[in-house]
Design an enzyme around this catalytic site. Structure first.
Site, PDB file in Angstrom:
ATOM      1  N   SER A  40       0.917  -1.099  -0.010  1.00  0.00           N
ATOM      2  CA  SER A  40      -0.095  -0.089   0.136  1.00  0.00           C
ATOM      3  C   SER A  40       0.714   1.159   0.048  1.00  0.00           C
ATOM      4  CB  SER A  40      -0.966  -0.112   1.314  1.00  0.00           C
ATOM      5  OG  SER A  40      -1.863   1.049   0.934  1.00  0.00           O
ATOM      6  N   ASP A 155      -5.752  -3.567  -1.998  1.00  0.00           N
ATOM      7  CA  ASP A 155      -4.931  -3.057  -0.892  1.00  0.00           C
ATOM      8  C   ASP A 155      -4.219  -4.358  -0.271  1.00  0.00           C
ATOM      9  OD1 ASP A 155      -3.744  -2.398   1.946  1.00  0.00           O
ATOM     10  OD2 ASP A 155      -4.310  -0.302   0.965  1.00  0.00           O
TER      11      ASP A 155
END
Length: 262
Positions: A40, A155
């Site tokens: 991320s 993510d």
């Protein structure tokens, strides 16, 4: 003596700007970063650095982002599966990355994502860098998932928030992992009790990410935990202060890190 490190950068939204401060401090103290694995925000900061190898230039680019520029980067027509498509973000990242591919970077780099089809981790170790970063940063509900080959990627924090397992230290190299979830709990009761669906969903994900992060951090030789508070996940303007916090936290740990190479 050459001090070579494998750097692992964890997830954390806008708190990820602290990673840039960590890198700055390590470089100033003559540590050579041979590998970077990120999830991320960690994939974003690590990937942008690997593409440029000029932390000062990258810091300047970030400091020039104001709310108007951030609005222009993020503003897109909503989709049925997220508030933001992420296409404009990828284009912006591609510009910062110089349209580079992961296999052409001077530093070995990996970006971790979660695959909604298999429920497993997917790791980019080649291909377009901007696409890998965008997929790793695709926060559910905020950014649209990224369709890649036969996968639907979101993510990476859902499966591997601090991907220590994705670096492969060579002889003499040490692993430094950076976590960003040490100071976000406890949260404000009133703030959460009155939160909308996105706030509750994101806070729920943070609970899981924090638990997974603790497990990941234990696998590193050194862990760095910048004291970054919990602000809007996309507020990269306010979060610029985190660059300095990451820098100061790392500078305090330099003596301890140096001991690894004695």
């Amino acid at each position: 003596m050459t001090k070579k490190i494998c750097l692992v950068l964890g997830s954390g939204g806008s708190k990820g700007l602290a990673h840039l401060g960590v890198i700055k401090a390590l470089r100033e103290n003559n540590f050579e970063i041979t590998q970077i694995a990120g999830t991320s925000a960690g994939a974003m900061m690590g990937g942008l650095y690997a593409a440029n190898l000029d932390g000062l230039k990258l810091e300047k680019e970030i400091n020039e982002i104001d709310y108007l520029k951030l609005f222009k980067i993020l503003l897109e027509k909503p989709t049925k599966n997220a508030i933001l498509r992420g296409k404009k973000v990828e284009a912006f990242l591609d510009k910062l990355c110089g349209e580079k591919k992961i296999e052409d970077l001077p530093i070995k780099f990996k970006a971790v994502c979660s695959d909604l089809i298999t429920g497993n981790k997917y790791v980019f170790s080649k291909g377009k860098l901007a696409t890998a970063i965008r997929a790793s940063c695709a926060i559910p509900g905020i950014f649209s998932p990224v369709k890649f080959e036969d996968k639907i990627l979101i993510d990476g924090g859902a499966v591997n928030p601090i991907p220590v397992s994705e670096v492969e230290p060579r002889s003499g190299e040490k692993i430094i992992a950076v976590g960003l979830y040490s100071k976000i709990f406890p949260k404000n009761y009133n703030n959460i009790s009155k939160g909308n669906i996105l706030k509750i969903a994101f806070s729920s994900m943070q609970v899981m990410v924090k638990k997974l992060s603790i497990l990941d951090l234990e696998k590193a030789d050194i862990k760095i935990l910048p004291p970054v508070e919990d602000i809007n996940v996309l507020d990269f303007v306010k979060a610029k202060k985190y660059i300095q916090i990451g820098y100061e936290t790392t500078m305090k740990m330099i003596p301890e890190i140096n001991k690894l190479f004695l």
